[in-house]
Design a protein around this motif. Structure first.
Motif, PDB file in Angstrom:
ATOM      1  N   LYS A  82      50.967  35.873  18.293  1.00  0.00           N
ATOM      2  CA  LYS A  82      51.119  34.434  18.495  1.00  0.00           C
ATOM      3  C   LYS A  82      50.501  34.049  19.829  1.00  0.00           C
ATOM      4  CE  LYS A  82      55.695  34.756  20.703  1.00  0.00           C
ATOM      5  NZ  LYS A  82      55.619  36.191  20.977  1.00  0.00           N
ATOM      6  N   GLN A  83      50.245  32.758  19.976  1.00  0.00           N
ATOM      7  CA  GLN A  83      49.737  32.277  21.260  1.00  0.00           C
ATOM      8  C   GLN A  83      50.845  32.392  22.306  1.00  0.00           C
ATOM      9  OE1 GLN A  83      46.547  31.043  22.397  1.00  0.00           O
ATOM     10  NE2 GLN A  83      47.751  31.543  24.205  1.00  0.00           N
ATOM     11  N   VAL A  84      50.546  33.139  23.361  1.00  0.00           N
ATOM     12  CA  VAL A  84      51.556  33.357  24.385  1.00  0.00           C
ATOM     13  C   VAL A  84      51.735  32.093  25.232  1.00  0.00           C
ATOM     14  CG1 VAL A  84      49.976  34.216  26.161  1.00  0.00           C
ATOM     15  CG2 VAL A  84      52.325  35.047  26.109  1.00  0.00           C
ATOM     16  N   ASP A  85      52.959  31.876  25.696  1.00  0.00           N
ATOM     17  CA  ASP A  85      53.254  30.749  26.584  1.00  0.00           C
ATOM     18  C   ASP A  85      54.191  31.274  27.681  1.00  0.00           C
ATOM     19  OD1 ASP A  85      53.505  28.259  27.715  1.00  0.00           O
ATOM     20  OD2 ASP A  85      55.061  27.589  26.308  1.00  0.00           O
ATOM     21  N   PRO A  86      53.692  31.415  28.906  1.00  0.00           N
ATOM     22  CA  PRO A  86      52.415  30.898  29.384  1.00  0.00           C
ATOM     23  C   PRO A  86      51.255  31.893  29.224  1.00  0.00           C
ATOM     24  CG  PRO A  86      53.642  31.811  31.220  1.00  0.00           C
ATOM     25  CD  PRO A  86      54.521  31.964  30.008  1.00  0.00           C
ATOM     26  N   VAL A  87      50.031  31.335  29.181  1.00  0.00           N
ATOM     27  CA  VAL A  87      48.833  32.161  29.273  1.00  0.00           C
ATOM     28  C   VAL A  87      48.803  32.763  30.679  1.00  0.00           C
ATOM     29  CG1 VAL A  87      46.297  32.123  29.281  1.00  0.00           C
ATOM     30  CG2 VAL A  87      47.577  30.743  27.614  1.00  0.00           C
ATOM     31  N   MET A  88      48.414  34.034  30.778  1.00  0.00           N
ATOM     32  CA  MET A  88      48.368  34.706  32.090  1.00  0.00           C
ATOM     33  C   MET A  88      47.089  34.296  32.815  1.00  0.00           C
ATOM     34  SD  MET A  88      50.138  36.690  34.037  1.00  0.00           S
ATOM     35  CE  MET A  88      49.923  37.527  35.588  1.00  0.00           C
ATOM     36  N   LEU A  89      47.235  33.384  33.767  1.00  0.00           N
ATOM     37  CA  LEU A  89      46.100  32.920  34.564  1.00  0.00           C
ATOM     38  C   LEU A  89      46.361  33.246  36.027  1.00  0.00           C
ATOM     39  CD1 LEU A  89      45.677  29.349  33.005  1.00  0.00           C
ATOM     40  CD2 LEU A  89      44.335  31.394  32.461  1.00  0.00           C
ATOM     41  N   GLY A  90      45.305  33.558  36.753  1.00  0.00           N
ATOM     42  CA  GLY A  90      45.491  33.843  38.173  1.00  0.00           C
ATOM     43  C   GLY A  90      44.305  34.579  38.750  1.00  0.00           C
ATOM     44  N   GLU A  91      44.446  34.958  40.003  1.00  0.00           N
ATOM     45  CA  GLU A  91      43.397  35.713  40.682  1.00  0.00           C
ATOM     46  C   GLU A  91      44.028  36.880  41.416  1.00  0.00           C
ATOM     47  OE1 GLU A  91      40.010  35.019  44.138  1.00  0.00           O
ATOM     48  OE2 GLU A  91      40.302  33.508  42.579  1.00  0.00           O
ATOM     49  N   PHE A  92      43.449  38.048  41.204  1.00  0.00           N
ATOM     50  CA  PHE A  92      43.946  39.223  41.906  1.00  0.00           C
ATOM     51  C   PHE A  92      43.817  39.032  43.412  1.00  0.00           C
ATOM     52  CE2 PHE A  92      43.303  41.277  37.813  1.00  0.00           C
ATOM     53  CZ  PHE A  92      44.333  42.201  37.768  1.00  0.00           C
ATOM     54  N   PRO A  93      44.832  39.430  44.160  1.00  0.00           N
ATOM     55  CA  PRO A  93      44.674  39.458  45.618  1.00  0.00           C
ATOM     56  C   PRO A  93      43.698  40.567  45.989  1.00  0.00           C
ATOM     57  CG  PRO A  93      46.746  40.469  44.985  1.00  0.00           C
ATOM     58  CD  PRO A  93      46.151  39.924  43.731  1.00  0.00           C
ATOM     59  N   SER A  94      43.322  40.616  47.219  1.00  0.00           N
ATOM     60  CA  SER A  94      42.416  41.666  47.690  1.00  0.00           C
ATOM     61  C   SER A  94      42.962  43.048  47.346  1.00  0.00           C
ATOM     62  CB  SER A  94      42.239  41.564  49.210  1.00  0.00           C
ATOM     63  OG  SER A  94      41.564  42.703  49.716  1.00  0.00           O
ATOM     64  N   PHE A  95      42.095  43.908  46.842  1.00  0.00           N
ATOM     65  CA  PHE A  95      42.521  45.270  46.545  1.00  0.00           C
ATOM     66  C   PHE A  95      42.933  46.008  47.821  1.00  0.00           C
ATOM     67  CE2 PHE A  95      39.729  45.612  42.456  1.00  0.00           C
ATOM     68  CZ  PHE A  95      40.617  44.755  41.809  1.00  0.00           C
ATOM     69  N   LYS A  96      42.520  45.489  48.966  1.00  0.00           N
ATOM     70  CA  LYS A  96      42.870  46.112  50.250  1.00  0.00           C
ATOM     71  C   LYS A  96      44.304  45.791  50.666  1.00  0.00           C
ATOM     72  CE  LYS A  96      38.068  45.656  51.779  1.00  0.00           C
ATOM     73  NZ  LYS A  96      37.149  44.886  52.644  1.00  0.00           N
ATOM     74  N   ASP A  97      44.855  44.681  50.134  1.00  0.00           N
ATOM     75  CA  ASP A  97      46.224  44.280  50.447  1.00  0.00           C
ATOM     76  C   ASP A  97      47.157  44.927  49.418  1.00  0.00           C
ATOM     77  OD1 ASP A  97      48.657  43.048  50.891  1.00  0.00           O
ATOM     78  OD2 ASP A  97      47.807  41.045  51.182  1.00  0.00           O
ATOM     79  N   GLN A  98      47.576  46.146  49.690  1.00  0.00           N
ATOM     80  CA  GLN A  98      48.330  46.926  48.719  1.00  0.00           C
ATOM     81  C   GLN A  98      49.634  46.254  48.291  1.00  0.00           C
ATOM     82  OE1 GLN A  98      47.879  49.863  46.877  1.00  0.00           O
ATOM     83  NE2 GLN A  98      45.767  49.433  47.455  1.00  0.00           N
TER      84      GLN A  98
END
Length: 336
Positions: free
Chosen positions: A301-317
């Protein structure tokens, strides 16, 4: 243990590099072509080569004398070959489409796949644009380790050199894979799988006649190859199965996106679009995202909410780990 593993990778790369440089100099050809010959040599008992002198063959024999593939783990072999391909890209100044998907990105995609398919006893994967096979084999090893599943893998690649590198790499890693040396857009008879995963080529597909059978083809002029590849991929996913694609972050903000969205309507669910950190790319226009699609059927099914976002820096563990936890929660509480 880590030092030992890295030492073995360097050791393997040293064998590949010395052999490749010798062949390159002897035949006056590219590092890439010489690397392909090297990978062929180390898997063959035949030490004859019409392009090499007896002296050169003796030198190669000495280079390979201490090499035993059984002394290296499959992951070590993958990384050793990856280092050699990266050198080929640098030395030969190879075009962008040969660029290898970085392990950091491949591992994130593998992490998402592991969460979604956790608990499964069998899993089949297809990469319709496998390139040198690095993304596919990275995820293969990750799934073996993280969820204890040895996936069935298939890949498609049209470019001669990349296909040979992928085939040799898979062979050396002792991965049983079904590989197709064909143009994906000519509708390869590839298997239908649980998940498609691919770092898609970006740009226009040059043969309009081949694209006509795709719903995502452009009404006029050339079609976007990444749109065609997404359509092909999802046609080869089982009902309720998933597609994980590395795409331009602006995928849905172009005029051509209308055809893509029209094709998706009613049968393909957009479940997630996660931008990768801007620091990984030369400019904002080159930024990529992980697109998560799911076929309808089998209770999807269509998920609610859709997973939207931006990964933080890979350096910021700390921030990166927190974001992965959010993905885990979304997978368990919303998607599945």
């Amino acid at each position: 243990m880590r030092v030992l593993a890295e030492g073995k990778i360097e050791q393997l790369f040293g064998v590949l590099d010395r052999s490749t440089e010798l062949i390159q100099k002897a035949k006056d050809q590219s590092y890439l072509d010489s690397l392909i010959e090297t990978l062929g040599f180390i898997q063959s008992d035949d030490d004859e080569d019409p392009g090499l002198t007896e002296a050169d063959i003796k030198k190669l024999t000495n280079i390979y004398a201490g090499f035993n593939p059984d002394e290296y783990t499959a992951e070590t072999i993958r990384k050793g070959i990856q280092m050699a391909i990266l050198k080929a890209i640098r030395i030969d100044k190879i075009q962008a489409n040969y660029q290898i998907t970085p392990d950091t990105i491949a591992n994130v995609i593998g992490y998402i796949i592991s969460g979604i398919f956790h608990g499964k006893k069998e899993l089949s994967l297809l990469d319709p644009a496998m390139g040198t096979g690095n993304l596919l084999t990275t995820i293969y090893h990750q799934l073996e380790t993280s969820i204890g599943v040895t996936p069935t893998v298939s890949g498609i690649e049209n470019d001669d050199a990349m296909f040979e590198l992928a085939a040799d790499s898979v062979e050396l890693q002792k991965i049983h894979a079904e590989l197709f040396h064909e143009d994906t857009i000519q509708n390869v008879l590839a298997p239908v799988v649980d998940a498609v995963v691919s770092d898609l080529p970006i740009g226009y597909y040059p043969i309009d006649a081949n694209a006509k059978g795709f719903a995502t083809h452009s009404e006029s002029g050339h079609s976007y190859v990444h749109h065609l590849m997404i359509e092909f991929g999802m046609k080869h996913v089982k009902p309720g199965g998933f597609g994980f694609f590395l795409v331009p972050s602006q995928l849905f903000q172009t005029s051509e996106a209308k055809q893509l969205l029209k094709w998706m309507q009613g049968k393909i669910y957009l479940q997630g679009l996660l931008n990768l950190p801007k620091e990984l790319f030369q400019n904002s226009a080159a930024q990529k995202a992980i697109l998560i699609l799911q076929n309808s059927g089998e209770g999807a099914k269509q998920v609610d909410p859709v997973m939207l976002g931006e990964f933080p820096s890979f350096k910021d563990q700390q921030a990166f780990t927190k974001f992965l936890t959010e993905i885990d929660d979304w997978e368990q509480n919303d998607l599945l």
